[in-house]
Design an enzyme around this catalytic site. Structure first.
Site, PDB file in Angstrom:
ATOM      1  N   ASN A 136     -15.134 -28.099   7.359  1.00 59.17           N
ATOM      2  CA  ASN A 136     -15.767 -26.891   7.894  1.00 59.17           C
ATOM      3  C   ASN A 136     -16.260 -25.985   6.779  1.00 59.17           C
ATOM      4  O   ASN A 136     -17.225 -25.256   6.949  1.00 59.17           O
ATOM      5  CB  ASN A 136     -14.749 -26.089   8.724  1.00 59.17           C
ATOM      6  CG  ASN A 136     -14.221 -26.893   9.884  1.00 59.17           C
ATOM      7  OD1 ASN A 136     -15.003 -27.390  10.683  1.00 59.17           O
ATOM      8  ND2 ASN A 136     -12.903 -27.028   9.972  1.00 59.17           N
ATOM      9  N   LYS A 158      -3.419 -13.582  11.210  1.00 54.35           N
ATOM     10  CA  LYS A 158      -3.222 -12.964   9.887  1.00 54.35           C
ATOM     11  C   LYS A 158      -3.009 -11.456  10.040  1.00 54.35           C
ATOM     12  O   LYS A 158      -2.114 -10.875   9.424  1.00 54.35           O
ATOM     13  CB  LYS A 158      -4.426 -13.239   8.978  1.00 54.35           C
ATOM     14  CG  LYS A 158      -4.574 -14.678   8.556  1.00 54.35           C
ATOM     15  CD  LYS A 158      -3.412 -15.140   7.681  1.00 54.35           C
ATOM     16  CE  LYS A 158      -3.473 -16.611   7.355  1.00 54.35           C
ATOM     17  NZ  LYS A 158      -2.218 -17.144   6.817  1.00 54.35           N
ATOM     18  N   SER A 162      -5.842 -12.930   4.367  1.00 53.38           N
ATOM     19  CA  SER A 162      -7.199 -13.433   4.179  1.00 53.38           C
ATOM     20  C   SER A 162      -8.200 -12.287   4.293  1.00 53.38           C
ATOM     21  O   SER A 162      -7.976 -11.327   5.045  1.00 53.38           O
ATOM     22  CB  SER A 162      -7.487 -14.457   5.284  1.00 53.38           C
ATOM     23  OG  SER A 162      -8.848 -14.763   5.346  1.00 53.38           O
ATOM     24  N   TYR A 204      -7.425 -17.327  14.563  1.00 52.59           N
ATOM     25  CA  TYR A 204      -6.847 -17.507  13.219  1.00 52.59           C
ATOM     26  C   TYR A 204      -6.731 -16.159  12.509  1.00 52.59           C
ATOM     27  O   TYR A 204      -5.665 -15.783  12.001  1.00 52.59           O
ATOM     28  CB  TYR A 204      -7.701 -18.472  12.383  1.00 52.59           C
ATOM     29  CG  TYR A 204      -7.358 -18.406  10.917  1.00 52.59           C
ATOM     30  CD1 TYR A 204      -6.168 -18.943  10.441  1.00 52.59           C
ATOM     31  CD2 TYR A 204      -8.195 -17.750  10.009  1.00 52.59           C
ATOM     32  CE1 TYR A 204      -5.825 -18.843   9.104  1.00 52.59           C
ATOM     33  CE2 TYR A 204      -7.865 -17.644   8.671  1.00 52.59           C
ATOM     34  CZ  TYR A 204      -6.678 -18.197   8.223  1.00 52.59           C
ATOM     35  OH  TYR A 204      -6.335 -18.080   6.898  1.00 52.59           O
TER      36      TYR A 204
HETATM   37  P1  NAD Z   1      -3.182 -25.947   3.624  1.00 49.33           P
HETATM   38  O1  NAD Z   1      -3.378 -26.410   5.026  1.00 49.33           O
HETATM   39  O2  NAD Z   1      -3.626 -26.846   2.522  1.00 49.33           O
HETATM   40  O3  NAD Z   1      -1.627 -25.605   3.386  1.00 49.33           O
HETATM   41  C1  NAD Z   1      -0.813 -25.083   4.403  1.00 49.33           C
HETATM   42  C2  NAD Z   1       0.438 -25.956   4.475  1.00 49.33           C
HETATM   43  O4  NAD Z   1       1.289 -25.451   5.520  1.00 49.33           O
HETATM   44  C3  NAD Z   1       0.143 -27.411   4.811  1.00 49.33           C
HETATM   45  O5  NAD Z   1       0.691 -28.248   3.796  1.00 49.33           O
HETATM   46  C4  NAD Z   1       0.803 -27.633   6.166  1.00 49.33           C
HETATM   47  O6  NAD Z   1       1.309 -28.945   6.297  1.00 49.33           O
HETATM   48  C5  NAD Z   1       1.883 -26.563   6.174  1.00 49.33           C
HETATM   49  N1  NAD Z   1       2.309 -26.127   7.508  1.00 49.33           N
HETATM   50  C6  NAD Z   1       1.533 -25.743   8.546  1.00 49.33           C
HETATM   51  N2  NAD Z   1       2.300 -25.412   9.589  1.00 49.33           N
HETATM   52  C7  NAD Z   1       3.604 -25.572   9.216  1.00 49.33           C
HETATM   53  C8  NAD Z   1       4.849 -25.406   9.862  1.00 49.33           C
HETATM   54  N3  NAD Z   1       4.929 -25.033  11.137  1.00 49.33           N
HETATM   55  N4  NAD Z   1       5.978 -25.662   9.158  1.00 49.33           N
HETATM   56  C9  NAD Z   1       5.916 -26.072   7.876  1.00 49.33           C
HETATM   57  N5  NAD Z   1       4.762 -26.267   7.211  1.00 49.33           N
HETATM   58  C10 NAD Z   1       3.615 -26.019   7.874  1.00 49.33           C
HETATM   59  O7  NAD Z   1      -3.862 -24.510   3.503  1.00 49.33           O
HETATM   60  P2  NAD Z   1      -4.183 -23.634   2.207  1.00 49.33           P
HETATM   61  O8  NAD Z   1      -5.643 -23.594   2.040  1.00 49.33           O
HETATM   62  O9  NAD Z   1      -3.325 -24.027   1.083  1.00 49.33           O
HETATM   63  O10 NAD Z   1      -3.757 -22.201   2.765  1.00 49.33           O
HETATM   64  C11 NAD Z   1      -2.471 -21.673   2.528  1.00 49.33           C
HETATM   65  C12 NAD Z   1      -2.357 -20.340   3.247  1.00 49.33           C
HETATM   66  O11 NAD Z   1      -3.382 -19.472   2.775  1.00 49.33           O
HETATM   67  C13 NAD Z   1      -2.535 -20.444   4.757  1.00 49.33           C
HETATM   68  O12 NAD Z   1      -1.638 -19.547   5.368  1.00 49.33           O
HETATM   69  C14 NAD Z   1      -3.965 -19.994   4.965  1.00 49.33           C
HETATM   70  O13 NAD Z   1      -4.162 -19.425   6.240  1.00 49.33           O
HETATM   71  C15 NAD Z   1      -4.122 -18.963   3.866  1.00 49.33           C
HETATM   72  N6  NAD Z   1      -5.515 -18.768   3.456  1.00 49.33           N
HETATM   73  C16 NAD Z   1      -6.272 -19.850   3.074  1.00 49.33           C
HETATM   74  C17 NAD Z   1      -7.597 -19.671   2.708  1.00 49.33           C
HETATM   75  C18 NAD Z   1      -8.477 -20.841   2.349  1.00 49.33           C
HETATM   76  O14 NAD Z   1      -9.694 -20.706   2.397  1.00 49.33           O
HETATM   77  N7  NAD Z   1      -7.927 -21.986   1.967  1.00 49.33           N
HETATM   78  C19 NAD Z   1      -8.140 -18.378   2.673  1.00 49.33           C
HETATM   79  C20 NAD Z   1      -7.335 -17.301   3.042  1.00 49.33           C
HETATM   80  C21 NAD Z   1      -6.017 -17.508   3.430  1.00 49.33           C
HETATM   81  C1  WQD Z   2     -19.003 -20.071   3.177  1.00 47.08           C
HETATM   82  C2  WQD Z   2     -20.515 -19.905   3.350  1.00 47.08           C
HETATM   83  C3  WQD Z   2     -21.286 -20.405   5.559  1.00 47.08           C
HETATM   84  C4  WQD Z   2     -20.312 -24.667   5.467  1.00 47.08           C
HETATM   85  C5  WQD Z   2     -13.637 -19.217   5.773  1.00 47.08           C
HETATM   86  C6  WQD Z   2     -12.768 -18.497   6.753  1.00 47.08           C
HETATM   87  C7  WQD Z   2     -11.977 -17.432   6.061  1.00 47.08           C
HETATM   88  C8  WQD Z   2     -11.222 -17.998   4.863  1.00 47.08           C
HETATM   89  C9  WQD Z   2     -12.111 -18.799   3.965  1.00 47.08           C
HETATM   90  C10 WQD Z   2      -9.011 -18.582   5.570  1.00 47.08           C
HETATM   91  C11 WQD Z   2     -20.909 -19.239   4.652  1.00 47.08           C
HETATM   92  C12 WQD Z   2     -21.855 -21.392   4.566  1.00 47.08           C
HETATM   93  C13 WQD Z   2     -20.468 -23.350   5.139  1.00 47.08           C
HETATM   94  C14 WQD Z   2     -21.469 -25.482   5.633  1.00 47.08           C
HETATM   95  C15 WQD Z   2     -22.833 -23.582   5.087  1.00 47.08           C
HETATM   96  N1  WQD Z   2     -10.198 -18.904   5.270  1.00 47.08           N
HETATM   97  N2  WQD Z   2     -21.714 -22.809   4.950  1.00 47.08           N
HETATM   98  N3  WQD Z   2     -22.686 -24.899   5.418  1.00 47.08           N
HETATM   99  O1  WQD Z   2     -16.676 -18.793   6.451  1.00 47.08           O
HETATM  100  O2  WQD Z   2     -16.674 -17.496   4.256  1.00 47.08           O
HETATM  101  O3  WQD Z   2     -14.545 -18.280   5.210  1.00 47.08           O
HETATM  102  O4  WQD Z   2     -12.832 -19.776   4.726  1.00 47.08           O
HETATM  103  O5  WQD Z   2      -8.530 -17.497   5.649  1.00 47.08           O
HETATM  104  O6  WQD Z   2     -11.118 -16.885   6.998  1.00 47.08           O
HETATM  105  O7  WQD Z   2     -13.574 -17.928   7.769  1.00 47.08           O
HETATM  106  O8  WQD Z   2     -16.079 -19.944   4.261  1.00 47.08           O
HETATM  107  O9  WQD Z   2     -16.675 -22.062   3.184  1.00 47.08           O
HETATM  108  O10 WQD Z   2     -16.776 -21.911   5.707  1.00 47.08           O
HETATM  109  O11 WQD Z   2     -18.476 -20.697   4.336  1.00 47.08           O
HETATM  110  O12 WQD Z   2     -23.968 -23.112   4.911  1.00 47.08           O
HETATM  111  O13 WQD Z   2     -21.389 -26.672   5.955  1.00 47.08           O
HETATM  112  O14 WQD Z   2     -21.099 -21.223   3.390  1.00 47.08           O
HETATM  113  O15 WQD Z   2     -22.240 -20.082   6.536  1.00 47.08           O
HETATM  114  O16 WQD Z   2     -22.034 -18.430   4.383  1.00 47.08           O
HETATM  115  P1  WQD Z   2     -16.097 -18.561   5.124  1.00 47.08           P
HETATM  116  P2  WQD Z   2     -16.949 -21.247   4.390  1.00 47.08           P
END
Ligand code: NAD
Ligand code: WQD
Length: 332
Positions: free
Chosen positions: A197, A152, A124, A148
């Site tokens: 969130n 990573k 991430s 979190y």
């Molecule tokens: P998501 O929660 O939709 O998918 C993750 C999946 O992992 C879920 O289906 C959950 O049930 C499964 N899971 C969790 N713990 C588990 C375990 N112990 N065993 C088996 N399955 C398990 O999330 P996503 O948005 O698809 O994210 C996928 C990956 O990408 C995650 O590792 C997340 O940290 C990373 N990531 C997401 C974002 C984002 O903003 N969505 C950004 C950067 C990185």
């Molecule tokens: C985006 C912008 C908020 C909600 C997060 C994780 C990051 C990655 C992606 C996993 C910011 C603003 C948000 C709201 C708002 N996930 N905001 N009102 O914080 O950039 O990243 O998700 O790896 O690790 O931190 O994403 O969508 O929460 O926020 O004004 O109700 O929207 O302040 O500027 P963020 P976000």
């Protein structure tokens, strides 16, 4: 080629399964369904007209993963499974360290045992902490501000260490920026439990009338309109990046790291305006105090992924908003 997708019924994993199947890969998924539903498998199969093999397994229960590895030989693993809510990780650090770190250690032990040593890992942009400048390149200093993010960063280190004594390991670390959007079918997308969130899921709930208004977290940042700027990337573009990463992981050894972003920064108010214009809806909002831990601006330099993976994001913000809205309407 046969690919194991951990967390494959989740938001990014499900879209990646679609792209893999459409490119002719065989796909096996395991998920513990903690944050996703079993019917996602049917939706993936409906979109692609192809079958996937699904196992309900938990990374924390190593033996539950054994049938997955015993019954298949994988060319690579794409590892999405994990917990991802920043705020929750501050409240429940042990849950996050245990699930994400211990779970991934179990996964890697199984991979070693069954001789599959190619992994693509969901990292991430959070590992860049508060970057001093933008756009962000992969060699920027790394730091984190919450458990979190720390999982990573630690996992990036753990996976990289595997490559030191054993040259058969190949690790691709993908640092995602802000994935939004949904599959154009409206069948796959992100529907978080409870009050969202993240920005786009929140906007979607306001748009369908489940929440009254968006709170904009701060309008006094050093950005063009004072609200936070992020690099929003369509989840389908992100998913396609994983197909390119599989090609890399199976043809190279050692550690390769890529930003997956568009290189464009949009503010919170930009997103509201584009969402409203693209979909003909109004998103009421009010300005709230800054959210703890937020940074002003974060966007990628995605050139390395273009040069080395031959991948770049194609979809614009309007398309991301249209696809998000279609999914929200079809899944209220
Ligand atoms: P998501 O929660 O939709 O998918 C993750 C999946 O992992 C879920 O289906 C959950 O049930 C499964 N899971 C969790 N713990 C588990 C375990 N112990 N065993 C088996 N399955 C398990 O999330 P996503 O948005 O698809 O994210 C996928 C990956 O990408 C995650 O590792 C997340 O940290 C990373 N990531 C997401 C974002 C984002 O903003 N969505 C950004 C950067 C990185
Ligand atoms: C985006 C912008 C908020 C909600 C997060 C994780 C990051 C990655 C992606 C996993 C910011 C603003 C948000 C709201 C708002 N996930 N905001 N009102 O914080 O950039 O990243 O998700 O790896 O690790 O931190 O994403 O969508 O929460 O926020 O004004 O109700 O929207 O302040 O500027 P963020 P976000």
């Amino acid at each position: 080629m046969k690919i194991l997708v951990t967390g494959g019924t989740g938001y990014i994993g499900s879209h990646t399964c679609v792209e893999l199947l459409q490119k002719g890969y065989e796909v096996v998924v395991f998920d513990n369904l903690y944050n996703s539903k079993r019917d996602v498998v049917d939706k993936i199969e409906k979109i692609t007209g192809k079958k996937i093999t699904f196992y309900k397994a938990d990374m924390l229960d190593k033996e539950s993963m054994r049938p997955v590895f015993a019954e298949h030989t994988f060319d690579a693993v794409i590892h999405f499974a994990g917990l991802k809510a920043v705020g929750e990780s501050v409240e429940k650090p042990l849950l996050y360290y245990k699930n994400n770190i211990a779970g991934t250690l179990n996964l890697c032990e199984m991979m070693n045992e069954y001789g599959c040593k190619k992994i693509i890992f969901s990292s991430s942009a959070t590992v860049y902490g508060s970057p001093e400048t933008v756009p962000i390149t992969e060699d920027f200093p790394l730091s984190t501000t919450n458990p979190y993010g720390s999982t990573k960063l630690m996992l990036e280190g753990i996976l990289s260490d595997l490559c030191v004594p054993d040259k058969e390991w190949s690790v691709v670390l993908l640092r995602y920026f802000n994935p939004i959007g949904a599959h154009e079918s409206g069948l796959l997308g992100e529907s978080p439990n409870g009050i969202p969130n993240n920005l786009m899921p929140y906007i979607m709930q306001v748009a369908v009338g489940k929440l009254p208004e968006l709170g904009v977290f701060g309008n006094d940042y050093d950005t063009p309109d004072g609200t936070g700027v992020r690099d929003y990337i369509h989840v389908v573009d992100l998913a396609k990046g994983h197909v390119n990463a599989v090609e890399k992981a199976t043809s190279a050894n050692g550690v390769n790291i890529y930003n997956l972003g568009t290189g464009n920064g949009y503010s919170v108010l930009d997103i509201v305006k584009v969402f409203e214009a693209a979909n003909g809806v109004t998103i009421p909002y009010s300005i709230k105090p800054r959210r703890a831990g937020d940074i002003a601006t974060c966007y990628a330099n995605p050139k390395k992924a273009k040069d080395e993976l031959g991948w770049e994001a194609k979809y614009d913000l309007q398309r991301m908003c249209e696809d998000s809205w279609r999914f929200a309407k079809m899944n209220q």
